[in-house]
Design a protein around this motif. Structure first.
Motif, PDB file in Angstrom:
ATOM      1  N   GLU A 200      -3.242  -2.567   3.886  1.00  0.00           N
ATOM      2  CA  GLU A 200      -2.557  -1.282   4.027  1.00  0.00           C
ATOM      3  C   GLU A 200      -3.546  -0.229   4.514  1.00  0.00           C
ATOM      4  O   GLU A 200      -4.619  -0.064   3.928  1.00  0.00           O
ATOM      5  CB  GLU A 200      -1.973  -0.865   2.678  1.00  0.00           C
ATOM      6  CG  GLU A 200      -1.319   0.513   2.687  1.00  0.00           C
ATOM      7  CD  GLU A 200      -0.710   0.879   1.333  1.00  0.00           C
ATOM      8  OE1 GLU A 200       0.408   1.421   1.351  1.00  0.00           O
ATOM      9  OE2 GLU A 200      -1.331   0.622   0.286  1.00  0.00           O
ATOM     10  N   ASN A 202      -3.437   3.777   5.108  1.00  0.00           N
ATOM     11  CA  ASN A 202      -2.515   4.867   4.810  1.00  0.00           C
ATOM     12  C   ASN A 202      -3.281   6.068   4.265  1.00  0.00           C
ATOM     13  O   ASN A 202      -4.373   5.919   3.728  1.00  0.00           O
ATOM     14  CB  ASN A 202      -1.487   4.409   3.772  1.00  0.00           C
ATOM     15  CG  ASN A 202      -0.108   5.006   3.977  1.00  0.00           C
ATOM     16  OD1 ASN A 202       0.100   5.814   4.882  1.00  0.00           O
ATOM     17  ND2 ASN A 202       0.837   4.610   3.147  1.00  0.00           N
ATOM     18  N   LEU A 203      -2.688   7.245   4.401  1.00  0.00           N
ATOM     19  CA  LEU A 203      -3.292   8.444   3.819  1.00  0.00           C
ATOM     20  C   LEU A 203      -3.441   8.306   2.311  1.00  0.00           C
ATOM     21  O   LEU A 203      -4.415   8.753   1.715  1.00  0.00           O
ATOM     22  CB  LEU A 203      -2.438   9.680   4.133  1.00  0.00           C
ATOM     23  CG  LEU A 203      -2.796  10.509   5.362  1.00  0.00           C
ATOM     24  CD1 LEU A 203      -1.799  11.653   5.523  1.00  0.00           C
ATOM     25  CD2 LEU A 203      -4.223  11.031   5.314  1.00  0.00           C
ATOM     26  N   GLN A 204      -2.436   7.715   1.686  1.00  0.00           N
ATOM     27  CA  GLN A 204      -2.469   7.474   0.250  1.00  0.00           C
ATOM     28  C   GLN A 204      -1.737   6.168  -0.029  1.00  0.00           C
ATOM     29  O   GLN A 204      -1.059   5.630   0.845  1.00  0.00           O
ATOM     30  CB  GLN A 204      -1.799   8.625  -0.500  1.00  0.00           C
ATOM     31  CG  GLN A 204      -0.384   8.919  -0.037  1.00  0.00           C
ATOM     32  CD  GLN A 204       0.098  10.275  -0.502  1.00  0.00           C
ATOM     33  OE1 GLN A 204      -0.679  11.104  -0.939  1.00  0.00           O
ATOM     34  NE2 GLN A 204       1.401  10.506  -0.399  1.00  0.00           N
ATOM     35  N   ARG A 205      -1.890   5.665  -1.221  1.00  0.00           N
ATOM     36  CA  ARG A 205      -1.226   4.407  -1.560  1.00  0.00           C
ATOM     37  C   ARG A 205       0.293   4.552  -1.437  1.00  0.00           C
ATOM     38  O   ARG A 205       0.865   5.551  -1.863  1.00  0.00           O
ATOM     39  CB  ARG A 205      -1.594   3.977  -2.987  1.00  0.00           C
ATOM     40  CG  ARG A 205      -3.022   3.463  -3.114  1.00  0.00           C
ATOM     41  CD  ARG A 205      -3.316   2.988  -4.519  1.00  0.00           C
ATOM     42  NE  ARG A 205      -4.638   2.379  -4.587  1.00  0.00           N
ATOM     43  CZ  ARG A 205      -4.893   1.095  -4.331  1.00  0.00           C
ATOM     44  NH1 ARG A 205      -3.894   0.301  -3.992  1.00  0.00           N
ATOM     45  NH2 ARG A 205      -6.115   0.609  -4.407  1.00  0.00           N
ATOM     46  N   SER A 206       0.925   3.534  -0.847  1.00  0.00           N
ATOM     47  CA  SER A 206       2.379   3.561  -0.707  1.00  0.00           C
ATOM     48  C   SER A 206       3.037   3.123  -2.012  1.00  0.00           C
ATOM     49  O   SER A 206       2.367   2.688  -2.953  1.00  0.00           O
ATOM     50  CB  SER A 206       2.803   2.613   0.424  1.00  0.00           C
ATOM     51  OG  SER A 206       2.544   1.265   0.045  1.00  0.00           O
ATOM     52  N   SER A 209       2.160  -0.422  -2.858  1.00  0.00           N
ATOM     53  CA  SER A 209       0.736  -0.680  -2.623  1.00  0.00           C
ATOM     54  C   SER A 209       0.204  -1.872  -3.417  1.00  0.00           C
ATOM     55  O   SER A 209      -0.701  -2.572  -2.970  1.00  0.00           O
ATOM     56  CB  SER A 209      -0.070   0.578  -2.966  1.00  0.00           C
ATOM     57  OG  SER A 209      -1.400   0.442  -2.550  1.00  0.00           O
ATOM     58  N   THR A 215      -6.232  -2.014   0.308  1.00  0.00           N
ATOM     59  CA  THR A 215      -5.749  -0.712   0.765  1.00  0.00           C
ATOM     60  C   THR A 215      -6.938   0.121   1.223  1.00  0.00           C
ATOM     61  O   THR A 215      -7.927   0.237   0.502  1.00  0.00           O
ATOM     62  CB  THR A 215      -4.997   0.040  -0.341  1.00  0.00           C
ATOM     63  OG1 THR A 215      -3.799  -0.671  -0.682  1.00  0.00           O
ATOM     64  CG2 THR A 215      -4.602   1.443   0.117  1.00  0.00           C
ATOM     65  N   ARG A 216      -6.835   0.687   2.415  1.00  0.00           N
ATOM     66  CA  ARG A 216      -7.841   1.626   2.910  1.00  0.00           C
ATOM     67  C   ARG A 216      -7.152   2.965   3.115  1.00  0.00           C
ATOM     68  O   ARG A 216      -6.139   3.043   3.811  1.00  0.00           O
ATOM     69  CB  ARG A 216      -8.457   1.133   4.227  1.00  0.00           C
ATOM     70  CG  ARG A 216      -9.096  -0.248   4.133  1.00  0.00           C
ATOM     71  CD  ARG A 216      -9.697  -0.674   5.463  1.00  0.00           C
ATOM     72  NE  ARG A 216     -10.129  -2.063   5.433  1.00  0.00           N
ATOM     73  CZ  ARG A 216     -10.694  -2.696   6.463  1.00  0.00           C
ATOM     74  NH1 ARG A 216     -10.883  -2.044   7.622  1.00  0.00           N
ATOM     75  NH2 ARG A 216     -11.061  -3.955   6.356  1.00  0.00           N
ATOM     76  N   LYS A 217      -7.710   4.004   2.528  1.00  0.00           N
ATOM     77  CA  LYS A 217      -7.076   5.322   2.572  1.00  0.00           C
ATOM     78  C   LYS A 217      -7.797   6.251   3.549  1.00  0.00           C
ATOM     79  O   LYS A 217      -9.026   6.327   3.554  1.00  0.00           O
ATOM     80  CB  LYS A 217      -7.044   5.944   1.174  1.00  0.00           C
ATOM     81  CG  LYS A 217      -6.127   5.210   0.205  1.00  0.00           C
ATOM     82  CD  LYS A 217      -5.898   5.980  -1.080  1.00  0.00           C
ATOM     83  CE  LYS A 217      -7.145   5.993  -1.940  1.00  0.00           C
ATOM     84  NZ  LYS A 217      -6.893   6.660  -3.238  1.00  0.00           N
TER      85      LYS A 217
END
Length: 233
Positions: A200, A202-206, A209, A215-217
């Motif tokens: 993922e 994304n600006l923030q966790r979906s 998530s 996850t990379r923010k």
């Protein structure tokens, strides 16, 4: 990681186009450009006030032609051009920024602003002009054109093809999505169950998530070029 990866499915959402100046679909109040989603993004809303809906999408269609692809779109176009394995970019977005950046392996599961659908003959036509004046369908002549956009309550396009690619994916990447709108929100779970690695960006966790292996923010225009450079080696 790329040594074991041949087949990639990428899902993109509003977050990848937000940096180009396209508003995200809905805010916390369930509004889209100050309109209730029920009024402008459902078949019932269109039946109730077709002129309102046509004006709404005419404005979106005009606006999308004035923005440009950003670094994230360009990076995915580079991946599309250079990746020798299977690649499919499934986008929830109705803009054409992936294509304008140069990507070719793109599937618009929610339709396209620059397309019109005839309710009479069911043909689709490339379209960049207003629909509010009920222009005739280029195919059958009926004054029955509507935005070629999948509204709430309608089935997204090419779901069989998407699930077939998810089944064969070695890597599933979600970029700029909220994880709140189904069926796209369930793709990560499907991909994982089929054995794909899941990432993922994304600006923030979906909302989904926890289904992702990683996850990379951050901003899409930063994260996507970095990841593409990494995957291409």
């Amino acid at each position: 990681m790329s040594d074991s990866i041949r087949n990639i499915v990428i899902l993109t959402g509003a977050g990848i186009s937000a940096e180009s100046g396209i508003d995200t679909f809905r805010d916390g109040g369930g509004l889209w450009e100050k309109h209730r989603v029920e009024d402008v993004a459902t078949p019932e809303g269109f039946a109730r006030d077709p002129a309102l809906v046509q004006r709404f999408y005419d404005a979106r269609r005009e606006a999308v032609q004035k923005v440009e692809p950003n670094a994230a779109h360009r990076a995915l176009a580079k991946l599309d051009a250079e990746w020798e394995g299977d690649l499919l970019i499934v986008t929830q977005n109705v803009d054409d920024l992936h294509e304008r950046a140069g990507a070719k392996r793109v599937l618009h599961m929610h339709g396209e602003l620059l397309s019109a659908l005839c309710a009479s003959c069911e043909q689709r036509h490339k379209w960049s002009e207003p629909l509010v004046g009920n222009p005739a369908c280029p195919g059958c002549g009926a004054e029955a054109l509507r935005p070629d956009v999948v509204w709430f309550g309608e089935m997204p396009y090419e779901m069989d093809r998407i699930y077939d690619r998810l089944r064969r994916a070695d890597l599933f990447v979600s970029i700029g999505t909220s994880g709140a709108v189904y069926p796209a929100a369930g793709f990560v779970r499907d991909a994982r169950e089929f054995g794909a690695h899941t990432l993922e960006l994304n600006l923030q966790r979906s909302e989904g998530s926890y289904w992702f292996d990683e996850t990379r923010k951050g901003r899409a225009s930063d994260l996507v070029p970095e990841w593409v450079a990494e995957i291409l080696g």
